[in-house]
Design a protein around this motif. Structure first.
Motif, PDB file in Angstrom:
ATOM      1  N   VAL A   1       0.848  -1.204   0.000  1.00  0.00           N
ATOM      2  CA  VAL A   1       0.000   0.000   0.000  1.00  0.00           C
ATOM      3  C   VAL A   1       0.879   1.249   0.000  1.00  0.00           C
ATOM      4  O   VAL A   1       0.613   2.213  -0.735  1.00  0.00           O
ATOM      5  CB  VAL A   1      -0.948  -0.020   1.212  1.00  0.00           C
ATOM      6  N   LEU A   2       1.947   1.240   0.789  1.00  0.00           N
ATOM      7  CA  LEU A   2       2.880   2.379   0.784  1.00  0.00           C
ATOM      8  C   LEU A   2       3.610   2.489  -0.551  1.00  0.00           C
ATOM      9  O   LEU A   2       3.780   3.577  -1.096  1.00  0.00           O
ATOM     10  CB  LEU A   2       3.898   2.215   1.914  1.00  0.00           C
ATOM     11  N   MET A   3       4.041   1.351  -1.078  1.00  0.00           N
ATOM     12  CA  MET A   3       4.827   1.361  -2.314  1.00  0.00           C
ATOM     13  C   MET A   3       4.045   1.949  -3.482  1.00  0.00           C
ATOM     14  O   MET A   3       4.562   2.766  -4.253  1.00  0.00           O
ATOM     15  CB  MET A   3       5.271  -0.062  -2.643  1.00  0.00           C
ATOM     16  N   PHE A   4       2.772   1.539  -3.634  1.00  0.00           N
ATOM     17  CA  PHE A   4       1.996   1.965  -4.800  1.00  0.00           C
ATOM     18  C   PHE A   4       1.638   3.443  -4.763  1.00  0.00           C
ATOM     19  O   PHE A   4       1.165   3.976  -5.767  1.00  0.00           O
ATOM     20  CB  PHE A   4       0.737   1.116  -4.933  1.00  0.00           C
ATOM     21  N   LEU A   5       1.861   4.088  -3.641  1.00  0.00           N
ATOM     22  CA  LEU A   5       1.648   5.528  -3.590  1.00  0.00           C
ATOM     23  C   LEU A   5       2.654   6.274  -4.467  1.00  0.00           C
ATOM     24  O   LEU A   5       2.400   7.397  -4.897  1.00  0.00           O
ATOM     25  CB  LEU A   5       1.746   6.011  -2.144  1.00  0.00           C
ATOM     26  N   GLY A   6       3.801   5.642  -4.748  1.00  0.00           N
ATOM     27  CA  GLY A   6       4.797   6.271  -5.609  1.00  0.00           C
ATOM     28  C   GLY A   6       5.295   5.386  -6.722  1.00  0.00           C
ATOM     29  O   GLY A   6       6.347   5.645  -7.309  1.00  0.00           O
ATOM     30  N   PHE A   7       4.556   4.308  -7.044  1.00  0.00           N
ATOM     31  CA  PHE A   7       5.050   3.317  -7.999  1.00  0.00           C
ATOM     32  C   PHE A   7       4.793   3.705  -9.450  1.00  0.00           C
ATOM     33  O   PHE A   7       5.666   3.567 -10.308  1.00  0.00           O
ATOM     34  CB  PHE A   7       4.404   1.959  -7.694  1.00  0.00           C
ATOM     35  N   PHE A   8       3.583   4.188  -9.757  1.00  0.00           N
ATOM     36  CA  PHE A   8       3.203   4.431 -11.148  1.00  0.00           C
ATOM     37  C   PHE A   8       3.359   5.876 -11.597  1.00  0.00           C
ATOM     38  O   PHE A   8       3.477   6.139 -12.797  1.00  0.00           O
ATOM     39  CB  PHE A   8       1.752   3.984 -11.379  1.00  0.00           C
ATOM     40  N   ALA A   9       3.346   6.817 -10.663  1.00  0.00           N
ATOM     41  CA  ALA A   9       3.397   8.228 -11.055  1.00  0.00           C
ATOM     42  C   ALA A   9       4.636   8.583 -11.874  1.00  0.00           C
ATOM     43  O   ALA A   9       4.530   9.333 -12.865  1.00  0.00           O
ATOM     44  CB  ALA A   9       3.301   9.110  -9.809  1.00  0.00           C
ATOM     45  N   PRO A  10       5.848   8.096 -11.542  1.00  0.00           N
ATOM     46  CA  PRO A  10       7.016   8.463 -12.364  1.00  0.00           C
ATOM     47  C   PRO A  10       6.897   8.023 -13.817  1.00  0.00           C
ATOM     48  O   PRO A  10       7.382   8.725 -14.714  1.00  0.00           O
ATOM     49  CB  PRO A  10       8.172   7.749 -11.652  1.00  0.00           C
ATOM     50  N   ILE A  11       6.263   6.881 -14.070  1.00  0.00           N
ATOM     51  CA  ILE A  11       6.109   6.436 -15.458  1.00  0.00           C
ATOM     52  C   ILE A  11       5.096   7.314 -16.185  1.00  0.00           C
ATOM     53  O   ILE A  11       5.282   7.670 -17.351  1.00  0.00           O
ATOM     54  CB  ILE A  11       5.668   4.961 -15.500  1.00  0.00           C
ATOM     55  N   VAL A  12       4.012   7.644 -15.489  1.00  0.00           N
ATOM     56  CA  VAL A  12       2.971   8.464 -16.113  1.00  0.00           C
ATOM     57  C   VAL A  12       3.528   9.827 -16.530  1.00  0.00           C
ATOM     58  O   VAL A  12       3.185  10.349 -17.605  1.00  0.00           O
ATOM     59  CB  VAL A  12       1.784   8.619 -15.147  1.00  0.00           C
ATOM     60  N   PHE A  13       4.430  10.406 -15.709  1.00  0.00           N
ATOM     61  CA  PHE A  13       4.916  11.758 -15.971  1.00  0.00           C
ATOM     62  C   PHE A  13       6.316  11.799 -16.596  1.00  0.00           C
ATOM     63  O   PHE A  13       6.861  12.896 -16.759  1.00  0.00           O
ATOM     64  CB  PHE A  13       4.934  12.567 -14.662  1.00  0.00           C
ATOM     65  N   LEU A  14       6.882  10.640 -16.959  1.00  0.00           N
ATOM     66  CA  LEU A  14       8.233  10.658 -17.530  1.00  0.00           C
ATOM     67  C   LEU A  14       8.255  11.351 -18.888  1.00  0.00           C
ATOM     68  O   LEU A  14       9.091  12.250 -19.132  1.00  0.00           O
ATOM     69  CB  LEU A  14       8.765   9.228 -17.646  1.00  0.00           C
ATOM     70  N   ALA A  15       7.369  10.955 -19.803  1.00  0.00           N
ATOM     71  CA  ALA A  15       7.340  11.591 -21.128  1.00  0.00           C
ATOM     72  C   ALA A  15       6.936  13.067 -21.045  1.00  0.00           C
ATOM     73  O   ALA A  15       7.573  13.920 -21.688  1.00  0.00           O
ATOM     74  CB  ALA A  15       6.401  10.814 -22.053  1.00  0.00           C
ATOM     75  N   PRO A  16       5.904  13.433 -20.272  1.00  0.00           N
ATOM     76  CA  PRO A  16       5.604  14.878 -20.130  1.00  0.00           C
ATOM     77  C   PRO A  16       6.757  15.669 -19.515  1.00  0.00           C
ATOM     78  O   PRO A  16       6.967  16.831 -19.885  1.00  0.00           O
ATOM     79  CB  PRO A  16       4.372  14.886 -19.212  1.00  0.00           C
ATOM     80  N   TYR A  17       7.509  15.053 -18.593  1.00  0.00           N
ATOM     81  CA  TYR A  17       8.664  15.734 -17.995  1.00  0.00           C
ATOM     82  C   TYR A  17       9.734  16.003 -19.042  1.00  0.00           C
ATOM     83  O   TYR A  17      10.329  17.099 -19.098  1.00  0.00           O
ATOM     84  CB  TYR A  17       9.219  14.879 -16.861  1.00  0.00           C
TER      85      TYR A  17
END
Length: 512
Positions: free
Chosen positions: A274-290
């Motif tokens: 539960v703690l891990m998934f709080l930061g698991f997918f967001a970096p992939i979602v925002f990598l291309a926009p970044y």
């Protein structure tokens, strides 16, 4: 479509054979389930401009899709227990295609939430859970390798879909791209056709036999005719009557084992994830926009996801082989904890990358850590609860995890909107994942210590019971021997000559 599996494989995983075809089908289903919500991030910048939305609002598309994929786990588990993996995956593929084709005609961001997030997301849920469950039924000794190969479908699909989506957008726009992607997702139906039933998945055959038996008994109500019904059929009927007598709670608990919440290892795994998934997918979602935010062109930004996916693709089977080794498998929970902490460390260092070269290096290490985590995500759960309770465990884990999966990317988008910089989003994700990895490492150490202590106590109890049983057996034997002796009475001694003469003398006097 392949024929039903042989019945002699019902409770013994073959560890090969048709199982490799099942792994290939799971490779496709799991690949779409994990890669598709990340790959559609290619369209976010353009959809954001089209509808005039903020970063947090557009991030809800992937968040709802991922949350529905995970939140639909219990429903998927119940359907698998009821109908088997094959029909569930085929139906899920149809939902995915319908959702994406409908999204091509959306006129608001809310409609995208429903079509892409809910409908397609639930279709992916019906693909993910059955694919993971059926691998556990076909493999035992080679299960880590099979899981690693099946999980490699995610990076393969991501590395393929990222440039494909950019190509489709340049030629057909985001509406035409969604229409074509809906047709591509129908291949999940083909993958589901490979999941032939094995073990308890052949339950519909049993139910058909029960219905035939009930029909036979109704047609022949006489006692003499009932006696002609085979004993196996009678046992099936009696078993059915017993099942009908159970209340709704017991039947529901048969599909979802809520006693797992009393399982120490399961609770540790659940809290850490539960703690891990709080930061698991967001970096992939925002990598291309970044990358686009830093001024990098669109194709180069999309290629970062391909680099991440290629490294991920290599890392997953290698991780499966390492996890299957005799040195790592007994303590696989430590390896899983290290993988999560390593993933978080990559995110903490990402803000140092201010150019394309730095983002390429970050993508390589991110892909390595992401692949390690995904390769062991379900293997570690099965290691804790066992294959028999794995179906319920997956359903319960996913419904709890969907809350943090739903909130992760929007929280990251809110940080970007608030500070106008992506680095705070990466720092938040990295800190949360390092915390989750540390928690799992410490608590798994405690769990291993407690398991060892309980094992020693169990062996000591067994030895004590064995000794007591041995003493009780000897005492009972002695008591039985004494009791038999008392019941038989004193032994009659043979008469000697003197006693014979005395007896005659007594008899002579008595005669006189």
């Amino acid at each position: 479509m392949s024929p039903p599996a042989n019945t002699h494989l019902a409770y013994t995983p073959p560890d090969g054979g048709w199982g490799w075809a099942v792994v290939f089908g799971a490779f496709i289903s799991i690949g779409f389930s994990y890669a598709f919500p990340k790959a559609i991030a290619i369209f976010f910048k353009e959809i954001q401009d089209f509808f005039g939305t903020s970063y947090s609002e557009i991030a809800w598309v992937s968040s709802i899709m991922l949350a529905t994929t995970y939140g639909g786990g219990p429903i998927s588990s119940i359907l698998v227990n009821r109908f088997g993996s094959r029909p569930v995956v085929i139906f899920g593929g149809l939902l995915c295609g319908i959702g994406m084709i409908s999204a091509a005609f959306c006129t608001s961001i809310l409609q995208l939430y429903i079509c892409v997030g809910v409908i397609s997301g639930f279709g992916l849920a019906l693909n993910l859970q059955p694919s993971v469950i059926i691998i556990g039924k076909y493999f035992l000794k080679r299960r880590p390798i099979a899981n690693g190969l099946a999980m490699a479908g995610s990076p393969v699909m991501l590395s393929t879909l990222a440039p494909l989506n950019q190509f489709l957008f340049d030629n057909f726009g985001w509406r035409g791209s969604f229409f074509i992607l809906g047709a591509i997702l129908l291949n999940c139906c083909v993958a589901g056709a490979l999941f032939r039933p094995i073990g308890m998945a052949a339950d519909p055959v049993r139910k058909q036999t029960i219905k035939q038996a009930e029909k036979t008994v109704k047609e022949q109500p006489n006692n003499s005719s009932i006696e002609m019904v085979p004993p196996k059929t009678v046992s099936l009927l009696s078993g059915t009557e017993d099942e009908e007598d159970k209340d709704c709670c017991e039947k529901f608990n048969k599909y979802l084992d809520f006693s797992l919440f009393k399982h120490r290892g399961f609770l540790i795994y659940l809290i850490g994830n539960v703690l891990m998934f709080l930061g698991f997918f967001a970096p992939i979602v925002f990598l291309a926009p970044y990358a686009k935010h830093l001024g990098i062109d669109e194709y180069s930004a999309a290629f970062l996801l391909s680099i991440l996916a290629i490294v991920d693709m290599i890392a997953r089977p290698i991780t499966g082989i390492i996890a299957n080794s005799k040195w790592v498998r007994p303590k696989i929970q430590y390896f899983f904890s290290f993988s999560i902490a390593f993933n978080g460390a990559c995110h903490l260092l990402c803000p140092l990358a201010t150019g394309y070269t730095g983002l390429v290096i970050y993508s390589v290490f991110f892909g390595l850590g992401f692949g390690m985590v995904c390769a062991m995500l379900f293997e570690t759960l099965m290691d804790l609860v066992g294959a028999a309770r794995f179906t319920s465990a997956v359903g319960l884990v996913t419904i709890v995890e969907c809350c943090t999966i739903l909130l992760g990317p929007p929280i990251g988008g809110t940080l970007i909107d608030t500070f106008g910089d992506y680095k705070y989003m990466f720092i938040k994700c990295g800190a949360v994942m390092v915390l989750a990895g540390t928690f799992l490492f410490i608590m798994n150490y405690y769990n291993y210590r407690m398991l060892a202590k309980e094992e020693r106590e169990r062996k000591a109890t067994e030895e004590t019971m064995k000794d007591n049983k041995h003493i009780r057996t000897e005492t009972e034997d002695g008591n039985i021997w004494a009791k038999e002796k008392m019941q038989d009475g004193p032994e009659v001694e043979p008469l000697t000559d003197e006693k014979e003469g005395l007896k005659k003398e007594v008899n002579g006097k008595s005669e006189v």
